[in-house]
Design a protein around this motif. Structure first.
Motif, short mmCIF file in Angstrom:
data_model
loop_
_atom_site.label_atom_id
_atom_site.label_comp_id
_atom_site.label_asym_id
_atom_site.label_seq_id
_atom_site.Cartn_x
_atom_site.Cartn_y
_atom_site.Cartn_z
N UNK A 1 -54.54 32.88 45.21
CA UNK A 1 -55.22 33.48 46.35
C UNK A 1 -54.21 34.23 47.20
N UNK A 2 -54.65 35.36 47.71
CA UNK A 2 -53.79 36.18 48.57
C UNK A 2 -52.44 36.43 47.90
N UNK B 1 -54.39 21.56 36.62
CA UNK B 1 -55.74 22.13 36.54
C UNK B 1 -55.67 23.56 37.05
N UNK B 2 -56.49 24.41 36.45
CA UNK B 2 -56.56 25.80 36.90
C UNK B 2 -57.98 26.06 37.38
N UNK B 3 -58.11 26.43 38.63
CA UNK B 3 -59.45 26.72 39.13
C UNK B 3 -59.45 28.05 39.89
N UNK B 4 -60.62 28.60 39.97
CA UNK B 4 -60.81 29.84 40.73
C UNK B 4 -61.08 29.43 42.17
N UNK C 1 -56.21 45.16 37.55
CA UNK C 1 -54.94 44.98 36.86
C UNK C 1 -53.79 44.67 37.83
N UNK C 2 -53.75 45.32 38.99
CA UNK C 2 -52.69 44.90 39.93
C UNK C 2 -52.80 43.43 40.34
N UNK C 3 -54.04 42.95 40.50
CA UNK C 3 -54.20 41.52 40.80
C UNK C 3 -53.64 40.66 39.68
#
Lengths: 241, 241
Positions: A32-33, A108-111, A172-174
């Motif tokens: 995030x950010x 863990x990987x979360x959105x 893509x930059x993200x």
DNA sequence: TCAAAAGTGTTCCAGTTACACCCATGA
DNA sequence: TCATGGGTGTAACTGGAACACTTTTGA
């Protein structure tokens, strides 16, 4: 002739050893950010009062380790189908002030968008902290975090795990920022895009960023068909490499 | 406001959970007769009577995991300074017939010559078995073996761990056979030698094989100086990548 | 028209792969 | 002299690294 002794001796001998507690600690990563973050609590136990701690719990008697990790994730974030992988066990004798508590670490990987939607009500008190801010932590959690981050870095290079951290639509930059945040190094933009496009697992969604004060980036999504062909194991959970 | 709940609740709650036993199981790899082998016992416990099992033991209350693994290696093989790395924890609720026994797996790399010299008196009943013969094993030990072998394969490519398996003096064909045995695939001889020689961590010892019915191979040894420069972490134990 | 970040190709180097013949030894 | 495995080099390919300018948008 002497009989080979097994690990598994006699009931009584084992019973004398049934004294340890087992916990699972989850290193819940979010992006995030433009920063890699970890979901943490403020520890409420001396001598670590106020130190950031990972989210974990004791493993129930009828519960496997993977199940415990999945349960913890659900209880704390409200999210199911979380990507989880075991890191390793941490069993220093003095790692917990209350006695012998062996912990098995998972990452863990979360959105973070999923967490915002589902998690707030359950996750009261849980805070996202940037990994760069996490220097001192409760118990041996800094050690656990370091091991988890080390593993994540290796995995991210091997497999497109970044899809577990990004929102459905991303630029893509993200994506590149995510790599740079996790790997803690800068990457050449053209080489990065070349490599990603060769993978073929993302596709344009025909939209662009909005409300940015500069040229908006195209948005992409994961190409599910290609994903199933090349990385079907990523659809299972937990992930075994 | 609700206070964030930690993993670490109250003494009583934890005490209710202090019921598990912790063991360490070691996958002891050796390389002999051009095959990758594992040191095993014959299980003496129903329902796995006679099945091959790994060498393990319960972890003592005042003992860390790495210490337990080192102790098991010493007790079973008489060898100290063994290369050991944790694989992961295995904690299925039903993995052990006697109750909840979480096991932490380690793999170890030893030179079979060291085992022959030191180990026989202590290792009564222990047998080297080729990995190709190990299909059915006691408990979840086949599962543990598979995970360990998977990790070993990755490590062998990353680091010169083969030096932990080979005798002091070895030939290039032996080294190549080791790779082929572990990775279970054949390798081009010239390319293999090119890569090894570029590493620069072995040196000729000026001797040749004896008693072979064909052209004898040159013998090599690890170049300790170069090893310290490039792979000093391999001299520490246990190994953390 | 300016500021800010998006988007886009080519060249070079290094590492990997594919491939075939001669050599040293013991029987 | 034969059988057996040991020992050696080159050419093509592939992936990674270095590198600079134009484009699109909002202000």
């Amino acid at each position: 002739m002497e009989i080979a002794e097994n690990i598994n001796l006699h009931m009584r001998e084992i019973e004398d050893h049934f004294k340890a507690a087992i916990s699972v600690d989850c290193v819940i990563f979010g992006y995030d950010e433009s920063e890699l973050k970890v979901l943490t609590l403020d520890c409420n136990m001396e001598p670590y009062l106020g130190f950031p701690s990972l989210l974990g719990d004791l493993v129930k008697n009828d519960e496997n380790l993977d199940e415990a990790a999945t349960r913890i994730l659900f209880e704390r974030t409200g999210i199911t189908d979380v990507f989880l992988e075991q890191v390793k066990a941490f069993g220093e004798t003095d790692r917990h002030p209350m006695g012998r508590v062996l912990t098995v670490a998972y990452y863990a990987l979360i959105k973070v968008e999923d967490y915002r939607q589902n998690g707030q009500p359950r996750g009261i008190g849980a805070k996202w902290r940037s990994i760069s801010q996490l220097n001192e932590m409760a118990f041996d959690h800094k050690n656990i975090l370091d091991s988890s981050l080390h593993l994540l870095r290796k995995r991210l290079i091997e497999y497109p795990l970044w899809m577990k951290l990004l929102p459905k639509h991303f630029s893509l930059p993200e994506l590149q920022n995510l790599f740079e945040a996790v790997l803690a190094k800068s990457i050449d933009k053209r080489n990065f895009r070349k490599k990603i496009s060769k993978l073929g697992i993302i596709k344009e969604v025909g939209k662009k960023q909005e409300d940015v004060p500069h040229r908006p980036a195209k948005l992409y999504a994961v190409n599910e068909k290609k994903l199933r062909e090349d990385y079907s194991f990523l659809l299972k959970n937990p992930f075994i490499s």
